[in-house]
Write a protein that holds these residues in place. Structure first.
Motif, PDB file in Angstrom:
ATOM      1  N   UNK A  24       0.830  -1.200   0.000  1.00 32.17           N
ATOM      2  CA  UNK A  24       0.000   0.000   0.000  1.00 32.17           C
ATOM      3  C   UNK A  24       0.872   1.260   0.000  1.00 32.17           C
ATOM      4  N   UNK A  25       1.990   1.228   0.777  1.00 33.66           N
ATOM      5  CA  UNK A  25       2.881   2.403   0.798  1.00 33.66           C
ATOM      6  C   UNK A  25       3.563   2.573  -0.560  1.00 33.66           C
ATOM      7  N   UNK A  26       3.899   1.444  -1.196  1.00 28.92           N
ATOM      8  CA  UNK A  26       4.552   1.503  -2.517  1.00 28.92           C
ATOM      9  C   UNK A  26       3.611   2.106  -3.560  1.00 28.92           C
ATOM     10  N   UNK A  27       2.361   1.655  -3.602  1.00 24.90           N
ATOM     11  CA  UNK A  27       1.404   2.199  -4.583  1.00 24.90           C
ATOM     12  C   UNK A  27       1.084   3.664  -4.278  1.00 24.90           C
ATOM     13  N   UNK A  28       1.038   3.990  -2.968  1.00 24.13           N
ATOM     14  CA  UNK A  28       0.776   5.386  -2.584  1.00 24.13           C
ATOM     15  C   UNK A  28       1.918   6.278  -3.051  1.00 24.13           C
ATOM     16  N   UNK A  29       3.149   5.773  -2.952  1.00 22.57           N
ATOM     17  CA  UNK A  29       4.305   6.551  -3.406  1.00 22.57           C
ATOM     18  C   UNK A  29       4.291   6.726  -4.937  1.00 22.57           C
ATOM     19  N   UNK A  30       3.820   5.696  -5.654  1.00 26.43           N
ATOM     20  CA  UNK A  30       3.697   5.831  -7.118  1.00 26.43           C
ATOM     21  C   UNK A  30       2.705   6.938  -7.456  1.00 26.43           C
ATOM     22  N   UNK A  31       1.544   6.903  -6.780  1.00 27.59           N
ATOM     23  CA  UNK A  31       0.531   7.936  -6.989  1.00 27.59           C
ATOM     24  C   UNK A  31       1.096   9.313  -6.623  1.00 27.59           C
ATOM     25  N   UNK A  32       1.781   9.385  -5.472  1.00 26.58           N
ATOM     26  CA  UNK A  32       2.352  10.655  -5.031  1.00 26.58           C
ATOM     27  C   UNK A  32       3.405  11.170  -6.004  1.00 26.58           C
ATOM     28  N   UNK A  33       4.246  10.259  -6.518  1.00 28.62           N
ATOM     29  CA  UNK A  33       5.295  10.661  -7.461  1.00 28.62           C
ATOM     30  C   UNK A  33       4.676  11.248  -8.729  1.00 28.62           C
ATOM     31  N   UNK A  34       3.587  10.627  -9.214  1.00 23.36           N
ATOM     32  CA  UNK A  34       2.909  11.150 -10.413  1.00 23.36           C
ATOM     33  C   UNK A  34       2.313  12.530 -10.121  1.00 23.36           C
ATOM     34  N   UNK A  35       1.662  12.682  -8.961  1.00 26.74           N
ATOM     35  CA  UNK A  35       1.051  13.971  -8.594  1.00 26.74           C
ATOM     36  C   UNK A  35       2.111  15.065  -8.539  1.00 26.74           C
ATOM     37  N   UNK A  36       3.238  14.783  -7.898  1.00 29.57           N
ATOM     38  CA  UNK A  36       4.255  15.834  -7.735  1.00 29.57           C
ATOM     39  C   UNK A  36       5.084  16.070  -9.004  1.00 29.57           C
ATOM     40  N   UNK A  37       5.260  15.040  -9.827  1.00 24.10           N
ATOM     41  CA  UNK A  37       5.911  15.311 -11.127  1.00 24.10           C
ATOM     42  C   UNK A  37       4.965  16.124 -12.018  1.00 24.10           C
ATOM     43  N   UNK A  38       3.649  15.936 -11.848  1.00 23.11           N
ATOM     44  CA  UNK A  38       2.690  16.742 -12.598  1.00 23.11           C
ATOM     45  C   UNK A  38       2.698  18.206 -12.130  1.00 23.11           C
ATOM     46  N   UNK A  39       3.075  18.434 -10.873  1.00 23.55           N
ATOM     47  CA  UNK A  39       3.254  19.823 -10.401  1.00 23.55           C
ATOM     48  C   UNK A  39       4.342  20.492 -11.235  1.00 23.55           C
ATOM     49  N   UNK A  40       5.453  19.758 -11.434  1.00 25.82           N
ATOM     50  CA  UNK A  40       6.539  20.299 -12.266  1.00 25.82           C
ATOM     51  C   UNK A  40       6.091  20.436 -13.714  1.00 25.82           C
ATOM     52  N   UNK A  41       5.353  19.428 -14.202  1.00 26.14           N
ATOM     53  CA  UNK A  41       4.953  19.426 -15.605  1.00 26.14           C
ATOM     54  C   UNK A  41       3.992  20.570 -15.934  1.00 26.14           C
ATOM     55  N   UNK A  42       3.081  20.889 -15.027  1.00 29.04           N
ATOM     56  CA  UNK A  42       2.149  21.970 -15.311  1.00 29.04           C
ATOM     57  C   UNK A  42       2.880  23.315 -15.382  1.00 29.04           C
ATOM     58  N   UNK A  43       3.905  23.472 -14.551  1.00 26.18           N
ATOM     59  CA  UNK A  43       4.721  24.693 -14.630  1.00 26.18           C
ATOM     60  C   UNK A  43       5.549  24.711 -15.915  1.00 26.18           C
ATOM     61  N   UNK A  44       6.081  23.549 -16.286  1.00 27.77           N
ATOM     62  CA  UNK A  44       6.885  23.463 -17.508  1.00 27.77           C
ATOM     63  C   UNK A  44       6.036  23.711 -18.760  1.00 27.77           C
ATOM     64  N   UNK A  45       4.785  23.260 -18.725  1.00 30.83           N
ATOM     65  CA  UNK A  45       3.900  23.396 -19.889  1.00 30.83           C
ATOM     66  C   UNK A  45       3.403  24.834 -20.095  1.00 30.83           C
ATOM     67  N   UNK A  46       3.619  25.700 -19.118  1.00 31.97           N
ATOM     68  CA  UNK A  46       3.125  27.083 -19.234  1.00 31.97           C
ATOM     69  C   UNK A  46       3.765  27.831 -20.390  1.00 31.97           C
ATOM     70  N   UNK A  47       5.008  27.507 -20.727  1.00 34.80           N
ATOM     71  CA  UNK A  47       5.695  28.172 -21.839  1.00 34.80           C
ATOM     72  C   UNK A  47       6.305  27.125 -22.752  1.00 34.80           C
TER      73      UNK A  47
END
Length: 919
Positions: A818-841
Motif C-alpha cells: 500500500x505504501x509503494x502504490x501510494x508513493x507511485x501515486x504521489x510521485x505522479x502527482x508531484x511530477x505533474x506539479x513540475x509538468x504543469x509549470x513546464x507546460x506554461x511556456x
C-alpha cells in the motif's frame, strides 16, 4: 427586372414618369391607398434570419463529438462497476455544456443591445398634408421630407432638393458625402446616382423631398441583408480539430484497451470478465475527461480578456479562429481611418501652414515652421479662416463624455469649423460683427457655396468656398501677404501645381475666395453668377479622413505576425493607395484594382492578384464577398472587417467577421462573429493574440494530460508483461484519481494562461497542423512522460527495496504494498506539479513569464496536493484507493521532486531558444 435596372429606371426617367410608374403624385398617397399598399408590400423593415431555437442551441453544447465520447466513457465506467466515476464524468459533461450555453447566450444579449435600428419616424405627405408616421409604415409611392440629421427610410427618387448632401458610407464605404439633386448624374462608383437616396444612409446637410420606390427587403439595404442571410456558416476550425482529436484519442484509448485485454487474458491469466472490466477501466483512464471543460474555459477566458480590450465575441469557437488568421480584408473608412474629415494643410500663395491634431477634437493648432499661429497674426490666414468658418452651415457639438462629437451638418464643413477653432477663431463673436444676410447654397453643378455678409457701413463681403477647379475659374484676382492684385498665369500654374501635389497624396482640396462689393447693389436680386464672379483667390484647405493613431503599430504587429492586410474600400483608388502607403499597409508598388477592373477579372486572375500586394477600391458588396471567397480558395484563413451594410456579405463569408460596434449597422453586426465596441483596428490585433493564446493553451493542456498517461500506463505494462510477478504498482482507481481529481484544476489553470511574449512574432499556424502533432507527442510521451514514469516506477521499487527487495519478493498486499502504490501515486502527482509549470511556456523561461503570474495554476497545485493528502489519511477512502499514510521522509522526497524537473526543462528551453537565435 433586376434591382440595378429598376434603380436606373427611376434615376433616368423624368419625375412625371416616376409618379406615373408609382401611381402617386407630388401630394403623396391617400391614407386609404397607403393602408392598401402596406398590406401588399408589408412593413418597411429588415427581416432578420430565423434565429436558431434556444433549445437547439442548448442541446448543441451536449452533442459535440467530445461530449458524446464522455457520455460513452461515463457509461463504460458504470458498466465496469465504478458508478461514482461514471456519474462524475457525466457531471463534467453537464457542467461544461451549461457553461458554454451561458457564455454564448451572454454574448448574444450583449450583441443585441449594440444593434442599431433604422429610423423610427418619418414626415410623409398623405392626403396632401404633412404628417409623422412610423418609418415601418412607409410604402412605395409615399412622398416624404428629409432634412439634416435624418436617416433615410427607403430607396427613393428626389423630387426637390436644397444643398442636399448624404453620407452613404454605411452602404458604399466612401468617407466623402454625396451631393444629391433633382437632376440625374450617374456619378462614380456604387450608389452614386445624384437623384437617388438609399435606405440606411444619412442626410448630412440640406433639405429634400423624395418619393419611395422600394421599402423593406426590396431596398438595397434589404437586398444585401438577404444576401447575407442566405449564406451558411461552416463549422469553425477548432470544432473540426477537436472532432479530429476526439477520433485520435478514441482510437488510442480503444487500442490500448484491446492490448490490455489481451495481455490480461494471456499473460496474467485473468478470466475474460475480469480482464474486460480491467480493460474498460484503462480505456476510461486514457480518455481526457478534462479536455472539453478546459477548451471551454480557455475560450471563455479569451472572451473575457478580449471584452476588456473592446472585442465582443458572439461564439466561443470564434476566439481560436482569430488565432489562425492569415489575411485581414479590412474596410478603410471608420476602420483604418477615423471617419472624420480633417484639415491637414492650408496653402496660400505666400506659403503653406500645417494643421495639427486629428478628427473633430479641438486639440491641435495651425503652425508655420512649427510655430503656432492665431488667425489674426497673418492676413492671408486670417481671410482664409474667416471664409471657412462663416461660409459654413455646420456646427460641432462636443461630446459630454469625451466621445465622438455630434456633427450637425457635413463632415467636410465640420473639418473647416474645427480648423478655425484651432486657429483661435470664435465664429459666433465674428458673426455679430459681420452678420450673414444671404446664402447661395451648394449644388453639384457649380460645386460652390457662398454667403453674403455685412462688411461695414458702405460694403458687403461675399465669401465663397468650393472645389478647386470650379472656384479658381471664377477668380481674376489673388491675395498674397495681405495685398490684392491681378491674378497672372504664373499664379494659376502655381496654385494648380499645389492642388495636384495634394491630390497625389490622397488629400482633397477646397478653394477659398471672396470679394467686397458696394452696398448700393441689391444683394437679394443678385444672381449666383453675378455674386460668384471676379473673386479674389485666397488659398486652399486640404483634408482627408485621417488614419487612426494606433493603426501604425497595429499594422507593424500584423506584419511581424505574418498576417497580411488587404484594404477593400468603396473610396477612390488614389485615396485608398495614399492611406495604405501612409500607414505602412503596403508599399508604393502595390497594385490597385477598381471595382470595374475586378468585374472583368476571372476568379483565377483574382486569386493570382491576391497573392501579391494589392488594394481594392470602388468595390461593390458582391465584389467584397468575392474577394474574401477567393482568399479562402487560396488557402487563407480570412478575417473581414467592416461597419456598413455593404460589408455584411463579406463578414458572413469570412472565417471570422468583425463588425464595428459604434458605427456599424445592425446588418453588419448580425453577420459578424465579433464586434469591436471601440471601432478600433488595434483591438483586432489584440484579439488575434488572444486567439493564438487560446490554441496554444489547449495544446499545453493536451501535453499535460498526455504526460500523466505515460506513468499511469507503465506500471500496468510491468504488471501485465511480467505475468503478474510485479504486482500492479498502480490501481485503476488511482489512475482515475489523477485524471479526474488531481490533474483537473491545474489543467484548467493552463486554459487561463496569458499569451507567451513572442506570440505575435510567430506566423499563424497552418491549417494542416493539428493539435495532436509530433511536437506534442514527443514532449508528452518521450520527455515529460518518460521522466515521470522513471521517477514513479523508481519510487515503487525504492519502497520495496527499503523492505528487503530483491531478497524478498515484491509485496502484493499489506502495508508495504500500500505504501509503494501510494508513493507511485504521489510521485505522479508531484511530477505533474513540475509538468504543469513546464507546460506554461514553450521556449520562454517560466521565470521570465512570472512563476506566480498564473494564480489559477497555483490554486490547482494546492488543491491536488491537499486531495492527495486526504486520500492517504482518510479511513474508508484509503481502502477504496489502496493508499496509506506516508512517512515524513516520503513527503520530503515528494515535495523536492518538482525542483530538478523544472530546472531540467528550463535548460531544455534555454538550449532551444539559443539554437534558434544562432540560426
Amino acid at each position: 427586372m433586376d434591382e440595378k435596372k429598376i434603380r436606373e429606371l427611376y434615376a433616368q426617367n423624368n419625375i412625371t414618369d416616376v409618379f406615373t410608374n408609382l401611381h402617386s403624385s407630388a401630394d403623396g398617397l391617400s391614407q386609404a391607398e397607403a393602408d392598401r399598399r402596406l398590406k401588399k408590400y408589408g412593413k418597411n423593415a429588415i427581416k432578420k434570419a430565423a434565429a436558431e431555437s434556444e433549445w437547439k442551441t442548448f442541446f448543441k453544447n451536449f452533442t459535440s463529438m467530445m461530449a458524446i465520447l464522455l457520455w460513452i466513457s461515463g457509461f463504460i465506467a458504470v458498466v465496469s462497476g465504478t458508478l461514482e466515476l461514471g456519474i462524475a464524468i457525466w457531471l463534467v459533461n453537464i457542467i461544461n455544456g451549461l457553461f458554454s450555453f451561458w457564455q454564448e447566450r451572454a454574448a448574444k444579449r450583449a450583441t443585441d443591445a449594440l444593434n442599431n435600428m433604422l429610423p423610427t419616424y418619418v414626415d410623409v405627405i398623405r392626403d396632401g398634408k404633412k404628417k409623422q408616421i412610423d418609418s415601418k409604415d412607409l410604402v412605395p409611392g409615399d412622398v416624404f421630407v428629409l432634412q439634416a440629421g435624418n436617416s433615410i427610410p427607403a430607396d427613393s427618387r428626389i423630387i426637390s432638393a436644397s444643398s442636399m448632401q448624404v453620407d452613404q458610407s454605411a452602404l458604399n464605404g466612401e468617407s466623402v458625402p454625396e451631393s444629391k439633386t433633382v437632376k440625374y448624374d450617374p456619378g462614380e462608383g456604387s450608389y452614386a446616382e445624384s437623384n437617388l437616396v438609399y435606405s440606411g444612409t444619412t442626410v448630412g446637410a440640406g433639405t429634400a423631398r423624395a418619393i419611395a420606390f422600394a421599402t423593406g427587403m426590396k431596398t438595397e439595404f434589404g437586398r444585401i441583408a438577404s444576401l447575407t442571410q442566405k449564406q451558411t456558416k461552416t463549422s469553425s476550425p477548432l470544432t473540426a480539430e477537436l472532432n479530429r482529436l476526439t477520433k485520435q484519442l478514441s482510437v488510442i484509448a480503444i487500442t490500448i484497451g484491446i492490448i490490455f485485454l489481451i495481455a490480461a487474458i494471456f499473460f496474467v491469466k485473468y478470466p475474460f470478465a475480469k480482464a474486460f472490466i480491467f480493460a474498460l477501466g484503462m480505456i476510461v483512464a486514457f480518455i481526457p475527461e478534462g479536455l472539453l471543460p478546459t477548451v471551454t474555459l480557455s475560450l471563455a477566458q479569451g472572451v473575457k480578456r478580449m471584452a476588456k480590450k473592446h472585442a465582443l465575441v458572439k461564439e466561443l469557437n470564434s476566439v481560436e479562429t482569430l488565432g489562425e488568421t492569415t489575411v485581414i480584408c479590412s474596410d478603410k473608412t471608420g476602420t483604418l481611418t477615423q471617419n472624420q474629415m480633417t484639415i491637414h494643410y492650408i496653402w496660400t500663395p505666400a506659403g503653406e501652414y500645417h494643421v495639427t491634431g486629428n478628427g473633430y477634437v479641438n486639440n491641435g493648432q495651425i503652425e508655420l515652421n512649427k510655430k503656432q499661429l492665431w488667425y489674426e497674426e497673418n492676413p492671408d490666414l486670417h481671410k482664409l479662416v474667416q471664409i471657412a468658418a462663416l461660409d459654413n452651415d455646420t456646427s460641432v457639438q462636443p461630446s459630454k463624455d469625451g466621445g465622438k462629437p455630434k456633427i450637425l451638418g457635413t463632415p467636410t464643413e465640420a473639418s473647416l469649423i474645427v480648423m478655425a477653432q484651432k486657429a483661435g477663431f470664435d465664429k459666433q463673436k465674428v458673426l455679430v460683427k459681420y452678420p450673414r444676410l444671404r446664402e447661395l447654397p451648394f449644388d453639384s453643378d457649380r460645386k460652390r457655396m457662398s454667403t453674403i455678409h455685412r462688411w461695414n457701413d458702405t460694403q458687403y463681403i461675399i465669401l465663397t468656398k468650393g472645389s478647386y477647379s470650379d472656384t479658381i475659374k471664377q477668380c481674376d484676382r489673388i491675395q498674397e501677404n495681405g495685398k490684392v492684385r491681378a491674378m497672372t498665369e504664373k499664379d494659376r500654374v502655381h496654385a494648380k501645381r499645389a492642388n495636384a501635389d495634394y491630390a497625389s497624396r490622397g488629400l482633397r482640396s477646397m478653394a477659398m475666395a471672396y470679394k467686397i462689393i458696394d452696398r448700393d447693389q441689391d444683394i437679394n436680386k443678385m444672381t449666383i453668377d453675378e455674386a460668384e464672379s471676379h473673386l479674389v483667390f485666397v488659398g486652399l484647405t486640404t483634408m482627408s479622413d485621417p488614419p487612426r493613431p494606433e493603426i501604425y503599430d497595429a499594422v507593424k504587429r500584423c506584419h511581424r505576425a505574418k498576417i497580411r492586410i488587404i484594404m477593400v474600400t468603396g473610396d477612390s483608388k488614389l485615396t485608398a493607395k495614399s492611406v495604405a502607403v501612409q500607414i505602412g499597409l503596403t508599399s508604393d508598388k502595390a497594385r490597385v484594382i477598381s471595382g470595374t477592373e475586378l468585374e472583368k477579372m476571372s476568379d483565377e486572375e483574382l486569386r493570382k492578384a491576391l497573392k501579391d500586394e494589392v488594394i481594392f477600391a470602388r468595390v461593390a458588396p458582391e465584389q467584397k464577398y468575392r474577394i474574401v471567397k477567393n482568399c479562402q480558395a487560396n488557402g487563407e484563413v480570412v478575417a473581414s472587417t467592416g461597419d456598413g451594410v455593404n460589408d455584411a456579405p463579406a463578414l458572413k463569408q469570412a472565417d471570422i467577421g468583425i463588425a464595428m460596434g459604434q458605427t456599424g449597422t445592425d446588418v453588419a453586426k448580425e453577420a459578424a462573429n465579433m464586434i469591436l465596441t471601440d471601432d478600433n483596428f488595434a483591438s483586432i490585433v489584440a484579439a488575434i493574440e488572444e486567439g493564438r493564446a487560446v490554441y496554444s493553451n489547449i495544446r499545453k493542456f493536451l501535453t499535460y494530460i498526455l504526460t500523466s498517461n505515460v506513468p499511469e500506463a507503465i506500471p500496468s505494462v510491468l504488471f501485465l508483461f511480467s505475468a503478474g510477478l510485479i504486482p500492479l504498482p498502480m490501481t485503476v482507481m488511482q489512475i482515475l484519481t489523477v485524471d479526474l481529481g488531481t490533474d483537473m484544476l491545474p489543467a484548467l489553470g493552463l486554459g487561463a494562461e496569458a499569451a507567451d511574449p513572442d506570440t505575435m512574432n510567430q506566423p499563424p499556424r497552418k491549417r494542416n497542423e493539428h493539435l495532436l502533432n509530433k511536437g506534442v507527442m514527443v514532449k508528452a510521451f518521450c520527455w515529460y512522460g518518460l521522466l515521470s514514469s522513471a521517477i514513479s516506477t523508481a519510487a515503487y521499487f525504492f519502497v520495496n527495496w527499503q523492505n528487503g527487495w530483491p531478497l524478498k519478493n515484491l509485496a502484493a498486499s499489506g502495508p508495504v504494498y500500500m505504501r509503494a502504490t501510494t508513493m507511485v501515486l504521489g510521485a505522479i502527482v508531484f511530477t505533474q506539479v513540475a509538468n504543469v509549470l513546464n507546460c506554461r511556456t514553450n521556449t520562454t523561461s517560466v521565470f521570465k513569464k512570472g512563476l506566480f503570474s498564473n494564480k489559477n495554476i497555483w490554486y490547482g497545485i494546492i488543491f491536488e496536493i491537499c486531495l492527495f493528502f486526504i486520500l492517504t489519511v482518510t479511513p474508508g477512502i484509503q481502502e477504496l484507493f489502496n493508499t496509506t499514510p506516508l512517512l515524513g521522509t516520503d513527503w520530503i522526497f515528494l515535495f523536492l521532486l518538482p525542483i530538478p524537473l523544472v530546472l531540467l526543462d528550463e535548460a531544455r528551453k534555454w538550449l532551444i531558444y539559443h539554437k534558434k537565435n544562432i540560426q
